[in-house]
Design a protein around this motif. Structure first.
Motif, PDB file in Angstrom:
ATOM      1  N   ILE A  65    -108.947   4.705  17.926  1.00  0.00           N
ATOM      2  CA  ILE A  65    -109.875   5.808  18.221  1.00  0.00           C
ATOM      3  C   ILE A  65    -110.222   5.823  19.708  1.00  0.00           C
ATOM      4  O   ILE A  65    -110.316   6.886  20.324  1.00  0.00           O
ATOM      5  CB  ILE A  65    -111.149   5.681  17.364  1.00  0.00           C
ATOM      6  CG1 ILE A  65    -110.813   5.817  15.877  1.00  0.00           C
ATOM      7  CG2 ILE A  65    -112.167   6.747  17.759  1.00  0.00           C
ATOM      8  CD1 ILE A  65    -112.002   5.613  14.951  1.00  0.00           C
ATOM      9  N   LEU A  66    -110.395   4.641  20.291  1.00  0.00           N
ATOM     10  CA  LEU A  66    -110.678   4.564  21.731  1.00  0.00           C
ATOM     11  C   LEU A  66    -109.535   5.172  22.541  1.00  0.00           C
ATOM     12  O   LEU A  66    -109.759   5.928  23.499  1.00  0.00           O
ATOM     13  CB  LEU A  66    -110.884   3.102  22.151  1.00  0.00           C
ATOM     14  CG  LEU A  66    -112.308   2.559  22.195  1.00  0.00           C
ATOM     15  CD1 LEU A  66    -112.296   1.103  22.627  1.00  0.00           C
ATOM     16  CD2 LEU A  66    -113.187   3.373  23.128  1.00  0.00           C
ATOM     17  N   ASP A  67    -108.299   4.834  22.170  1.00  0.00           N
ATOM     18  CA  ASP A  67    -107.140   5.394  22.871  1.00  0.00           C
ATOM     19  C   ASP A  67    -107.094   6.911  22.714  1.00  0.00           C
ATOM     20  O   ASP A  67    -106.783   7.646  23.656  1.00  0.00           O
ATOM     21  CB  ASP A  67    -105.848   4.773  22.332  1.00  0.00           C
ATOM     22  CG  ASP A  67    -105.721   3.299  22.683  1.00  0.00           C
ATOM     23  OD1 ASP A  67    -106.392   2.866  23.627  1.00  0.00           O
ATOM     24  OD2 ASP A  67    -104.948   2.587  22.005  1.00  0.00           O
ATOM     25  N   SER A  68    -107.391   7.388  21.498  1.00  0.00           N
ATOM     26  CA  SER A  68    -107.420   8.835  21.250  1.00  0.00           C
ATOM     27  C   SER A  68    -108.514   9.491  22.083  1.00  0.00           C
ATOM     28  O   SER A  68    -108.314  10.582  22.645  1.00  0.00           O
ATOM     29  CB  SER A  68    -107.645   9.101  19.763  1.00  0.00           C
ATOM     30  OG  SER A  68    -107.796  10.476  19.509  1.00  0.00           O
ATOM     31  N   ASN A  69    -109.663   8.843  22.176  1.00  0.00           N
ATOM     32  CA  ASN A  69    -110.763   9.395  22.968  1.00  0.00           C
ATOM     33  C   ASN A  69    -110.401   9.506  24.446  1.00  0.00           C
ATOM     34  O   ASN A  69    -110.872  10.414  25.151  1.00  0.00           O
ATOM     35  CB  ASN A  69    -112.013   8.530  22.809  1.00  0.00           C
ATOM     36  CG  ASN A  69    -112.672   8.716  21.459  1.00  0.00           C
ATOM     37  OD1 ASN A  69    -112.247   9.552  20.660  1.00  0.00           O
ATOM     38  ND2 ASN A  69    -113.709   7.948  21.181  1.00  0.00           N
ATOM     39  N   ALA A  70    -109.565   8.585  24.924  1.00  0.00           N
ATOM     40  CA  ALA A  70    -109.133   8.651  26.323  1.00  0.00           C
ATOM     41  C   ALA A  70    -108.309   9.925  26.562  1.00  0.00           C
ATOM     42  O   ALA A  70    -108.462  10.596  27.591  1.00  0.00           O
ATOM     43  CB  ALA A  70    -108.316   7.412  26.679  1.00  0.00           C
ATOM     44  N   LEU A  71    -107.461  10.272  25.599  1.00  0.00           N
ATOM     45  CA  LEU A  71    -106.670  11.505  25.725  1.00  0.00           C
ATOM     46  C   LEU A  71    -107.565  12.738  25.640  1.00  0.00           C
ATOM     47  O   LEU A  71    -107.359  13.725  26.362  1.00  0.00           O
ATOM     48  CB  LEU A  71    -105.604  11.549  24.627  1.00  0.00           C
ATOM     49  CG  LEU A  71    -104.502  10.484  24.710  1.00  0.00           C
ATOM     50  CD1 LEU A  71    -103.575  10.590  23.504  1.00  0.00           C
ATOM     51  CD2 LEU A  71    -103.709  10.625  26.004  1.00  0.00           C
ATOM     52  N   VAL A  72    -108.565  12.683  24.749  1.00  0.00           N
ATOM     53  CA  VAL A  72    -109.487  13.812  24.609  1.00  0.00           C
ATOM     54  C   VAL A  72    -110.284  13.996  25.900  1.00  0.00           C
ATOM     55  O   VAL A  72    -110.495  15.123  26.368  1.00  0.00           O
ATOM     56  CB  VAL A  72    -110.438  13.589  23.413  1.00  0.00           C
ATOM     57  CG1 VAL A  72    -111.473  14.713  23.347  1.00  0.00           C
ATOM     58  CG2 VAL A  72    -109.645  13.540  22.110  1.00  0.00           C
ATOM     59  N   THR A  73    -110.714  12.881  26.488  1.00  0.00           N
ATOM     60  CA  THR A  73    -111.452  12.944  27.754  1.00  0.00           C
ATOM     61  C   THR A  73    -110.596  13.562  28.851  1.00  0.00           C
ATOM     62  O   THR A  73    -111.073  14.380  29.659  1.00  0.00           O
ATOM     63  CB  THR A  73    -111.903  11.538  28.175  1.00  0.00           C
ATOM     64  OG1 THR A  73    -112.770  10.992  27.163  1.00  0.00           O
ATOM     65  CG2 THR A  73    -112.651  11.575  29.499  1.00  0.00           C
ATOM     66  N   GLN A  74    -109.315  13.184  28.881  1.00  0.00           N
ATOM     67  CA  GLN A  74    -108.395  13.763  29.866  1.00  0.00           C
ATOM     68  C   GLN A  74    -108.262  15.266  29.653  1.00  0.00           C
ATOM     69  O   GLN A  74    -108.271  16.044  30.620  1.00  0.00           O
ATOM     70  CB  GLN A  74    -107.031  13.093  29.742  1.00  0.00           C
ATOM     71  CG  GLN A  74    -105.997  13.613  30.728  1.00  0.00           C
ATOM     72  CD  GLN A  74    -104.625  12.971  30.521  1.00  0.00           C
ATOM     73  OE1 GLN A  74    -104.420  12.191  29.609  1.00  0.00           O
ATOM     74  NE2 GLN A  74    -103.684  13.330  31.375  1.00  0.00           N
ATOM     75  N   ARG A  75    -108.163  15.685  28.398  1.00  0.00           N
ATOM     76  CA  ARG A  75    -108.042  17.109  28.087  1.00  0.00           C
ATOM     77  C   ARG A  75    -109.298  17.869  28.519  1.00  0.00           C
ATOM     78  O   ARG A  75    -109.221  18.947  29.116  1.00  0.00           O
ATOM     79  CB  ARG A  75    -107.815  17.270  26.587  1.00  0.00           C
ATOM     80  CG  ARG A  75    -107.656  18.715  26.121  1.00  0.00           C
ATOM     81  CD  ARG A  75    -107.556  18.799  24.604  1.00  0.00           C
ATOM     82  NE  ARG A  75    -107.387  20.172  24.168  1.00  0.00           N
ATOM     83  CZ  ARG A  75    -106.219  20.788  24.049  1.00  0.00           C
ATOM     84  NH1 ARG A  75    -105.105  20.133  24.309  1.00  0.00           N
ATOM     85  NH2 ARG A  75    -106.148  22.047  23.653  1.00  0.00           N
ATOM     86  N   LEU A  76    -110.467  17.297  28.212  1.00  0.00           N
ATOM     87  CA  LEU A  76    -111.722  17.943  28.574  1.00  0.00           C
ATOM     88  C   LEU A  76    -111.893  18.023  30.086  1.00  0.00           C
ATOM     89  O   LEU A  76    -112.387  19.030  30.612  1.00  0.00           O
ATOM     90  CB  LEU A  76    -112.896  17.189  27.946  1.00  0.00           C
ATOM     91  CG  LEU A  76    -113.098  17.388  26.441  1.00  0.00           C
ATOM     92  CD1 LEU A  76    -114.108  16.387  25.905  1.00  0.00           C
ATOM     93  CD2 LEU A  76    -113.553  18.812  26.139  1.00  0.00           C
ATOM     94  N   SER A  77    -111.481  16.977  30.794  1.00  0.00           N
ATOM     95  CA  SER A  77    -111.587  16.989  32.259  1.00  0.00           C
ATOM     96  C   SER A  77    -110.721  18.092  32.858  1.00  0.00           C
ATOM     97  O   SER A  77    -111.139  18.803  33.782  1.00  0.00           O
ATOM     98  CB  SER A  77    -111.173  15.623  32.828  1.00  0.00           C
ATOM     99  OG  SER A  77    -112.054  14.610  32.398  1.00  0.00           O
ATOM    100  N   ALA A  78    -109.506  18.234  32.313  1.00  0.00           N
ATOM    101  CA  ALA A  78    -108.615  19.293  32.799  1.00  0.00           C
ATOM    102  C   ALA A  78    -109.191  20.667  32.482  1.00  0.00           C
ATOM    103  O   ALA A  78    -109.114  21.598  33.309  1.00  0.00           O
ATOM    104  CB  ALA A  78    -107.234  19.138  32.169  1.00  0.00           C
ATOM    105  N   ALA A  79    -109.775  20.811  31.291  1.00  0.00           N
ATOM    106  CA  ALA A  79    -110.389  22.092  30.916  1.00  0.00           C
ATOM    107  C   ALA A  79    -111.573  22.414  31.817  1.00  0.00           C
ATOM    108  O   ALA A  79    -111.751  23.567  32.245  1.00  0.00           O
ATOM    109  CB  ALA A  79    -110.822  22.054  29.453  1.00  0.00           C
ATOM    110  N   GLN A  80    -112.384  21.410  32.116  1.00  0.00           N
ATOM    111  CA  GLN A  80    -113.528  21.633  33.000  1.00  0.00           C
ATOM    112  C   GLN A  80    -113.078  22.057  34.392  1.00  0.00           C
ATOM    113  O   GLN A  80    -113.680  22.951  35.013  1.00  0.00           O
ATOM    114  CB  GLN A  80    -114.371  20.349  33.105  1.00  0.00           C
ATOM    115  CG  GLN A  80    -115.204  20.038  31.875  1.00  0.00           C
ATOM    116  CD  GLN A  80    -116.469  20.891  31.799  1.00  0.00           C
ATOM    117  OE1 GLN A  80    -116.531  21.997  32.320  1.00  0.00           O
ATOM    118  NE2 GLN A  80    -117.491  20.391  31.136  1.00  0.00           N
ATOM    119  N   ALA A  81    -112.009  21.436  34.897  1.00  0.00           N
ATOM    120  CA  ALA A  81    -111.505  21.809  36.221  1.00  0.00           C
ATOM    121  C   ALA A  81    -111.033  23.261  36.224  1.00  0.00           C
ATOM    122  O   ALA A  81    -111.287  24.016  37.175  1.00  0.00           O
ATOM    123  CB  ALA A  81    -110.358  20.876  36.620  1.00  0.00           C
TER     124      ALA A  81
END
Length: 350
Positions: A65-81
């Motif tokens: 789940i932690l590894d999955s959350n890292a990918l989700v965080t990356q996706r959200l960061s790109a969306a925010q940018a």
């Protein structure tokens, strides 16, 4: 008295077996010293090995789940940018409309039109951003580009707008006859024809291929968050509507009175676009904050389970090291004794 004998070959074989067992035990103890856990969990724990299996499974699941959350965080960061770019574009468009509010100067109108085109281009590029091969604003249709480029030659939304304007007024927006359009007629066109094309089903026909359903991600065992937004949200529709008004109508041959009314309406839509896009950014920010808290909880759970695993599987490294050193000494002695036995021969006594 009867005398019996033991051959030196038998003694060599016995020593060889002893050395082999010693080497296997040394290897096992070395593994325990290095890892801090039993080399053979099943043998060491017996029936209690199921506790170890369960705990290791839980730790692996939480790390997953932690590894999955890292990918989700990356996706959200790109969306925010990307949404930062959209927000800036919406603000630029709003300022362009404000700059010509009440003005009928041709040069200023042309500059405002170009500014709106630039803002629309930036908005479209940001809306079609992808990360790891998935479009960020397509909802669950992650393999489909979400937004059509209005400024591209022959684009569906451009063709649809031209047909809509022509069908309503009987002439194109660039026709000199547009000067005869009244304020009431233009307002009626915007509210009953143009706006529904962006708020209704025509939006997904002409402009958007995105799904209304956002991508969701499990960040804890019992917690799921939206990890994206989509191009169908109100703020993005308002942006497109205001942009089309700026690109196609603000500099068309309409009267000054109609232009002033049109520009006022465009300012309202552009302001709604700024607010709507910023609201989506805030929602994604909430998801990012929830993931941060979820990761903190996951890391705490992993630490607790790891400590418990140490109690179940752990060995005393000092004891294991002492036993290994003792066995090493025994094996070395066995090597020495075996070498001496091999040197024994009747020829030495003849």
């Amino acid at each position: 008295m009867k005398t019996s004998f033991v051959s030196n070959l038998a003694m060599q074989n016995a020593m060889r077996l002893t050395i082999g067992r010693g080497q296997n035990e040394i290897q096992k103890l070395n593994t325990e010293v290095v890892t801090g856990r039993y080399a053979d969990i099943g043998l060491a724990l017996g029936a209690k090995a199921s506790n170890s299996v369960t705990l290791n499974s839980d730790v692996s699941r939480l790390k997953g789940i932690l590894d999955s959350n890292a990918l989700v965080t990356q996706r959200l960061s790109a969306a925010q940018a990307s949404m930062d770019v959209m927000s800036d574009a919406a603000q630029q468009m709003l300022e362009a409309f404000i700059s010509v509010n009440g003005s009928d100067d041709a040069n200023r109108l042309l500059i405002a039109q170009r500014d709106v085109e630039t803002a629309l281009d930036a908005f479209t590029t940001a809306a079609n951003t992808s990360s790891n091969g998935e479009y960020l604003f397509a909802g669950i249709n992650t393999n489909t580009q979400p937004l059509e480029d209005f400024l591209a030659p022959g684009s569906p939304p451009k063709v649809a707008f031209d047909a809509t304007f022509l069908g309503h007024f009987g002439f194109t927006q660039d026709d000199p006859a547009a000067a005869n359009i009244t304020v009431a007629q233009m307002n009626n066109f915007i509210t009953t024809v143009l706006e529904p094309a962006f708020t209704g089903a025509a939006w997904t026909t002409d402009w958007s291929s995105a799904s209304d359903t956002n991508v969701s991600s499990r960040i804890l065992k019992n917690e799921i968050v939206d990890s994206s937004t989509n191009a169908n949200v109100e703020g993005m529709r308002n942006f497109a509507l205001a942009a089309v008004m700026g690109v196609e109508l603000i500099n068309s041959p309409i009267s000054a009175e109609v232009r002033a009314s049109l520009n006022k309406t465009a300012i309202e839509y552009a302001g709604a676009a700024v607010t709507g896009i910023d609201n989506e950014r805030s929602m994604l920010g909430v998801s990012e904050n929830r993931i941060t808290k979820a990761n903190t909880a996951l890391e705490s759970q992993i630490r607790i389970l790891t400590l418990h695993l140490g109690d179940v599987e752990g060995v005393d490294p000092y004891e294991a090291s002492t036993r290994m050193n003792s066995l090493l000494a025994q094996v070395e002695a066995s090597y020495t004794l075996t070498a001496r036995i091999q040197q024994m021969s009747l020829m030495n006594y003849l």
